[in-house]
Design a protein around this motif. Structure first.
Motif, PDB file in Angstrom:
ATOM      1  N   UNK A 242      -2.536   5.689   3.150  1.00  0.00           N
ATOM      2  CA  UNK A 242      -1.106   5.833   3.402  1.00  0.00           C
ATOM      3  C   UNK A 242      -0.800   5.552   4.878  1.00  0.00           C
ATOM      4  N   UNK A 243      -1.609   6.188   5.723  1.00  0.00           N
ATOM      5  CA  UNK A 243      -1.441   6.000   7.170  1.00  0.00           C
ATOM      6  C   UNK A 243      -1.708   4.544   7.561  1.00  0.00           C
ATOM      7  N   UNK A 244      -2.738   3.974   6.941  1.00  0.00           N
ATOM      8  CA  UNK A 244      -3.127   2.606   7.305  1.00  0.00           C
ATOM      9  C   UNK A 244      -2.049   1.610   6.905  1.00  0.00           C
ATOM     10  N   UNK A 245      -1.558   1.766   5.665  1.00  0.00           N
ATOM     11  CA  UNK A 245      -0.538   0.831   5.190  1.00  0.00           C
ATOM     12  C   UNK A 245       0.748   0.991   5.987  1.00  0.00           C
ATOM     13  N   UNK A 246       1.036   2.237   6.397  1.00  0.00           N
ATOM     14  CA  UNK A 246       2.239   2.475   7.199  1.00  0.00           C
ATOM     15  C   UNK A 246       2.118   1.806   8.571  1.00  0.00           C
ATOM     16  N   UNK A 247       0.865   1.587   9.006  1.00  0.00           N
ATOM     17  CA  UNK A 247       0.662   0.906  10.294  1.00  0.00           C
ATOM     18  C   UNK A 247       0.892  -0.603  10.166  1.00  0.00           C
ATOM     19  N   UNK A 248       1.105  -1.046   8.934  1.00  0.00           N
ATOM     20  CA  UNK A 248       1.371  -2.477   8.724  1.00  0.00           C
ATOM     21  C   UNK A 248       0.141  -3.250   8.294  1.00  0.00           C
ATOM     22  N   UNK A 249      -0.890  -2.533   7.865  1.00  0.00           N
ATOM     23  CA  UNK A 249      -2.120  -3.192   7.438  1.00  0.00           C
ATOM     24  C   UNK A 249      -1.947  -3.756   6.032  1.00  0.00           C
ATOM     25  N   UNK A 250      -2.411  -4.992   5.831  1.00  0.00           N
ATOM     26  CA  UNK A 250      -2.342  -5.585   4.492  1.00  0.00           C
ATOM     27  C   UNK A 250      -3.593  -5.200   3.712  1.00  0.00           C
TER      28      UNK A 250
ATOM     29  N   UNK B 268      -0.979   3.821  -2.449  1.00  0.00           N
ATOM     30  CA  UNK B 268      -1.359   4.872  -1.495  1.00  0.00           C
ATOM     31  C   UNK B 268      -1.302   6.278  -2.070  1.00  0.00           C
TER      32      UNK B 268
END
Lengths: 247, 470
Positions: B158-166, B469
């Protein structure tokens, strides 16, 4: 000159976080129903509501984690569904429970998440973000497994700060924090709004909302039932009464 | 970005206790396997060299004998222990390695290594190849099963995807990290494995063979890296992913090989020993028998030979009829044995092709075949040895019968030859097929393994992109 002024006004007073008739339904159940809200730079909008009111669903829609059923969600004028990556570059997010890596130190966690967002901060700068979030440099090198929930939350805040985003989405950020840490957090939010950040915060904490919000919305069953601007012309007790009456 | 995720994957894995414990345990196991098999094969090689020398000594010093009596006296040949046998025993443990060569009979190889050992040996022996083909994949699956599932379950995703990670970037970063980690880990295994070749003073051909074995192992491990990530993303939960990778390992490495062996036996059944012997005896009776002058076939050949030379009696022939008829009998027997051997080889060939087809369903089967072939411990090398030994038997008996036919009078069974003659008889030597001959055959398993790698990689990417996520 006039054009410059218009651009400056738009930058200062334009809408950063916006929901246009946002509806999110699961089958026949509408978790969020026709929600409209606008948050400009320098504003902190608190979404209040009981469990299941649709606060977290709204935030998930802004993050692009949930596709909307109808309506639009926009960040800095960009549609989340159309430009998910560009949108994420403009926003930072802090969940209720910040889940980081227990085998890494606070500093390493911050460095990793900053890199994922495309930033390569120097160690001194990372320590500065942590300190700004309220985590002393001495604790930054310890493994996260040894941290209290409050300390982990501070690393989460530092991650949001390090992203240097225009918008901040907060989902119950003070849940589980001790009063001192909550107070520090409120102070930080005030600083961020003063710097022009647009913040959307979902919370149960009426008193915190009264303390930091510029705008407050009360949700029930997916609908925004009440909206008010916090000019300091009402007491927390009055807000509590309105909240209880609404939910 | 990829390097950041790869580095993070490595760091996260290395800091986990299970990684340290498992990698040390595996390395110790590999060292035990290496020491055990190398020591065993080194002493076996010495024993074989001594036994070969002794057998030749017995042949040369068998005393004064009639050449055909010497052919009946016979000699032993031994399947050589090739330098890479310590790495992968292949079928060596289960096939005989000693062959008794004599006139008129093509014997079967005896004294399989497993015969000398306790029954549990048949379940599998701890060799470096066993550790790398069976246990190392399990280790990789154990390292990789939690990569995506833990991220999702713990909320990091969740945190990673929120950082803009594909998700695709996360997948390739994880792939890169695990590949780097596995390569780094397997390197000491490969280096230690190569030490056996150094101690054995193996020629360059075997180093190349070993290099190709290592290359195939890398591809094989890559398949398991991709499979671990695929299952991790597909399952989404750590417990489900663990059950998934364990089930996969059991299926690919334990069930499929046994199923394949049974399927091959069913589809291409080998005759029983009795059936084989009956078919052999039936064919042998339909030809010349050097020791049965009254047989129809011998009589027919006698009439034909006398007519060809225009004489009335075998005494008038310009050569020794006994030596001639013995060699004719030998030639018939050779044809019969070769025919039966070919039939058997065809059945084994069909079984092997079933194994190769099943290799599409299990990289384990594919790799096992390649490893045994390169180590020269496969069924094909065993059959080559039998074939070479049979050729040598025909050559040796031919030399003896030829001497009897050309240099002895008809009926002179008291005439003998001594040490000087027997010392000049041909000696037996056997080498496996050179690597240049084997390499073209490895193209197909190479492509299939590559296919596995690509398909599992794409599958992993597909499931990563479907990762939610929450």
């Amino acid at each position: 000159m006039i054009l410059r002024l218009i651009i400056a006004r738009n930058l200062t007073f334009g809408v950063m976080i916006e929901a246009q008739a946002l509806t999110k339904a699961y089958g026949g159940h509408k978790a969020v129903d026709n929600l409209n809200l606008k948050i400009a730079p320098g504003e902190l909008y608190c979404l209040l509501g009981a469990n299941g009111a649709g606060k977290t669903t709204t935030i998930n829609c802004f993050l692009g984690f949930l596709p909307v059923t109808s309506g639009r969600v926009l960040i800095d004028g960009l549609d989340v569904a159309e430009k998910p990556l560009e949108v994420k570059r403009r926003l930072a997010y802090l969940p209720e429970v910040v889940m980081l890596y227990p085998t890494l130190s606070g500093l390493e966690n911050l460095d990793y998440f900053s890199r994922l967002a495309g930033f390569r901060h120097r160690t001194a700068q990372l320590l500065e973000y942590l300190e700004r979030a309220g985590l002393p440099a001495a604790d930054a090198q310890r493994r996260l497994g040894d941290y209290s929930k409050g300390m982990r939350q501070k690393v989460g805040i530092a991650i949001a700060l390090a992203k240097e985003a225009k918008c901040l989405l907060l989902d119950e950020p003070t849940s589980g924090l001790d009063p001192g840490a909550s107070n520090d957090f409120s102070q930080l939010l005030r600083e961020l709004t003063a710097q022009g950040m647009a913040i959307l915060m979902a919370t149960h904490d009426i008193f915190r909302a009264k303390d930091v919000a510029t705008h407050i919305g009360i949700m029930r069953a997916g609908r925004l039932r009440e909206q008010l601007e916090n000019r300091g012309d009402f007491e927390a007790k009055e807000l509590e009464a309105l909240y209880l009456q609404t939910v | 970005m990829l390097l950041t995720i790869a580095r993070h994957t490595i760091r996260g894995t290395v800091r986990e206790g299970r990684f340290r414990v498992l990698s040390i345990a595996l390395l110790l196991l590999f060292l035990c396997a290496l020491y055990g098999t190398y020591d065993y094969y080194a002493s076996l090689r010495t024993q074989h060299a001594q036994a070969s020398e002794m057998a030749r000594g017995q042949w040369e010093n068998q005393g004064d004998k009639n050449p055909h009596s010497a052919a009946h006296y016979g000699t032993y040949v031994f399947k050589p222990i090739f330098p890479l046998a310590y790495f992968d025993r292949g079928v060596d443990s289960y096939t005989g390695n000693t062959l008794f060569l004599e006139a008129h009979r093509s014997n079967q190889a005896k004294y399989a290594l497993a015969q000398d050992q306790v029954a549990t040996t048949r379940l599998g022996v701890l060799t470096p190849a066993f550790v790398l083909t069976l246990l190392f994949p399990l280790f990789i699956l154990t390292l990789g099963f939690g990569v995506a599932a833990t991220e999702r379950q713990n909320g990091n995703l969740r945190m990673m995807l929120a950082q803009g990670l594909r998700p695709a970037t996360l997948f390739w970063g994880n792939v890169l990290g695990l590949w780097a980690l596995v390569l780094l880990l397997v390197l000491p295994f490969f280096i230690l494995g190569g030490l056996g070749l150094v101690f054995a003073g193996a020629p360059g051909d075997y180093w190349w063979r070993y290099l190709f074995i290592c290359l195939f192992y890398v591809l094989y491990f890559g398949c398991f890296i991709h499979l671990a990530l695929l299952i991790s993303a597909w399952a989404g939960r750590v417990n489900t992913a663990l059950v998934g990778v364990l089930s996969l390992w059991v299926l690919v490495c334990l069930v499929m090989p046994r199923f394949t062996v049974d399927a091959a036996r069913q589809l291409a059944p080998t005759p029983s020993w009795q059936q084989y012997q009956m078919a052999l005896q039936k064919d042998l009776k339909e030809g010349v028998d050097g020791h049965d002058p009254a047989s129809v076939y011998t009589q027919r050949l006698k009439e034909q030979t006398l007519a060809e030379h225009g004489v009335d009696s075998v005494h008038q022939l310009p050569f020794n009829w006994d030596g001639f008829i013995m060699q004719k009998g030998e030639e018939h027997e050779t044809l019969v044995y070769e025919k039966q051997r070919q039939k058997l080889a065809e059945i084994y060939k069909r079984q092997l092709s079933i194994h190769q087809i099943m290799g599409f369903t299990s990289p384990y089967l594919l790799l096992k075949g390649v490893s045994e072939r390169l180590a020269a411990t496969d069924v094909a090398t065993y059959f080559s040895f039998l074939s070479a030994a049979e050729k040598y038997r025909i050559q040796l008996v031919g030399e003896l019968n030829g001497d009897l036919r050309d240099n002895f009078k008809y009926g002179d069974w008291d005439g003998t030859r001594g040490q000087e003659f027997y010392s000049n008889n041909s000696t037996f030597s056997f080498s496996p097929r050179p690597l240049t001959e084997i390499l073209p055959e490895l193209l197909s398993p190479f492509l299939v393994l590559l296919g596995w790698l690509v398909v599992t990689g794409l599958g992993g990417l597909f499931f990563y992109q479907r990762l939610r996520p929450f």
